[in-house]
Enzyme design. Sequence first.
Site, short mmCIF file in Angstrom:
data_model
loop_
_atom_site.label_atom_id
_atom_site.label_comp_id
_atom_site.label_asym_id
_atom_site.label_seq_id
_atom_site.Cartn_x
_atom_site.Cartn_y
_atom_site.Cartn_z
CE LYS A 59 -4.14 -2.25 1.02
NZ LYS A 59 -3.61 -3.54 1.28
C1 LIG Z 1 -4.11 -4.52 0.46
C2 LIG Z 1 -3.40 -5.68 0.28
C3 LIG Z 1 -3.65 -6.88 -0.53
C4 LIG Z 1 -4.76 -6.85 -1.66
O1 LIG Z 1 -4.63 -5.90 -2.68
P1 LIG Z 1 -5.61 -5.34 -3.48
O2 LIG Z 1 -5.40 -4.21 -4.23
O3 LIG Z 1 -6.80 -4.82 -2.49
O4 LIG Z 1 -6.52 -6.26 -4.36
C5 LIG Z 1 -2.67 -8.05 -0.71
N1 LIG Z 1 -1.64 -8.13 0.13
C6 LIG Z 1 -1.35 -7.13 1.17
C7 LIG Z 1 -0.15 -7.29 2.02
C8 LIG Z 1 -2.13 -6.09 0.97
O5 LIG Z 1 -1.81 -5.05 2.09
#
Ligand SMILES: *Cc1c(COP(=O)(O)O)cnc(C)c1O
Length: 483
Positions: free
Chosen positions: A98
């Site tokens: 993120k």
């Molecule tokens: C948010 C997240 C995901 C999922 O990503 P999306 O874009 O919501 O599909 C996968 N792995 C981690 C570690 C995340 O923080």
Amino acid sequence: MTASQAILQGLAADGGLFVPTKIPSLDISLETLSGMSYQETAYEVMKLFLTDFTEEELKSCINCAYDKKFDTEVIVPMARVEDAYYLELFHGSTIAFKDMALSILPYLMTTAAKKNQIKNEIVILTATSGDTGKAALAGFADVPGTKIIVFYPKDGVSPVQEKQMVTQKGDNTHVIGIRGNFDDAQNGVKAIFGDEEMKKELLEAGFQFSSANSINIGRLVPQIVYYVYACAKLLESNELQKGDKINVVVPTGNFGNILAAYYAKQMGLPIGKLICASNDNKVLYDFFRTGEYDRNRPFILTTSPSMDILISSNLERLLYRIAGEDAQKDLELMELLKTEGRYEITSEMKKQLADFCGYYASEKEAAAKIAGTYENTGYVMDTHTAVAACAYEKYVKDTQDHTRTVIVSTASPYKFTRSVMEAIDKKQYGGMTDFELIDKLAAISGTEVPGAIEEIRTALVRHKKVCEVNGMKQAVREFLGVE
Ligand SMILES: *Cc1c(COP(=O)(O)O)cnc(C)c1O
């Protein structure tokens, strides 16, 4: 509606998501891109979407975002392990993917505010179940013209997650534990967004609310960049020949990350298959097999919590494209999702999904993958990445497709140390603290504990406020000094 207005507004007035009117084509060759830095690549990609930002504005946002906050100059390194390339998106300030978007969103937002002559301070309100809150705090901390308030369920996040948040520095940050669960926090935030009277009151005091959650188009566009970068780097190192394609595997929750890969493909990037990996909450796996999306099922808590999602919001943007950019059809399906919790796409639409395939991994399979890869290679992956690695293995077994493959690695194993160590050692570590396990992981993997973890070991707790669910509005007023 310009790109900068869409970023500021977050959600369209009718509740729908913003999409680009058309997906632009890459106007520069992969050969040229292969000599570029991450920041230069980011500019070449983002300028095609954020068309009302000047070159100077966009470059300044990019350079402020992708700097020393990342623990490696290349920003997103790739590790060749067994027969795949792991694209490590976890080298930013909170050691999860993120950071890729939340490092730049604050700059895009303040630039957008300036461009649109908005003089108010932007107040970001976020409810979090753990990861998004910290990444948003780290991104917005000390960014002039912004304040950020994060609500989290006091007893609903892991000790490391809580410590990461309550030690957050920056005078413009505010973290509040609530006595309730994540849904209570989210509903409370929605209620504040929907309170017209409060909105007016705050406007008079020079504040306006905005949101940093994953449906903001300002989070999607920066995620396209690393797919382009990965392709270009594989070409540069001769792992990929001109004209070759790559497959990508993405551990998926809200469908933001894999949608960015799809957009990258539409821009002309040589991507073959988009492999969507789910954990036991396999709504998307079922959707890609049957064309029916059905959220009416139990919600399963897993060791890959950031993928424990039954409503993948960004799918709305894919449906719009496979319906031939038919907003009415998209709206109809989203209404069905709201009222019935399920919908089915037409066979015409299903045909457009040929590039996608869904696979899922059980808890057991993912844990075995972490242990097996560690035993064979010494490489330690986190629980979310393990779901993707399992999906890849199943895909190859089914199809014998040995196209070069990039597995998207979304978190550092240090972020989910307990589950990772329990997978590797095949036992429960009830008696050990998270920090003891972190040291154990460093010892067995021969890797250094990331700065983001070392920092919180000794950091001072700066945020101690806890409130009741019905005290959230008052807490916001107090922090902003509007009473
Ligand atoms: C948010 C997240 C995901 C999922 O990503 P999306 O874009 O919501 O599909 C996968 N792995 C981690 C570690 C995340 O923080």
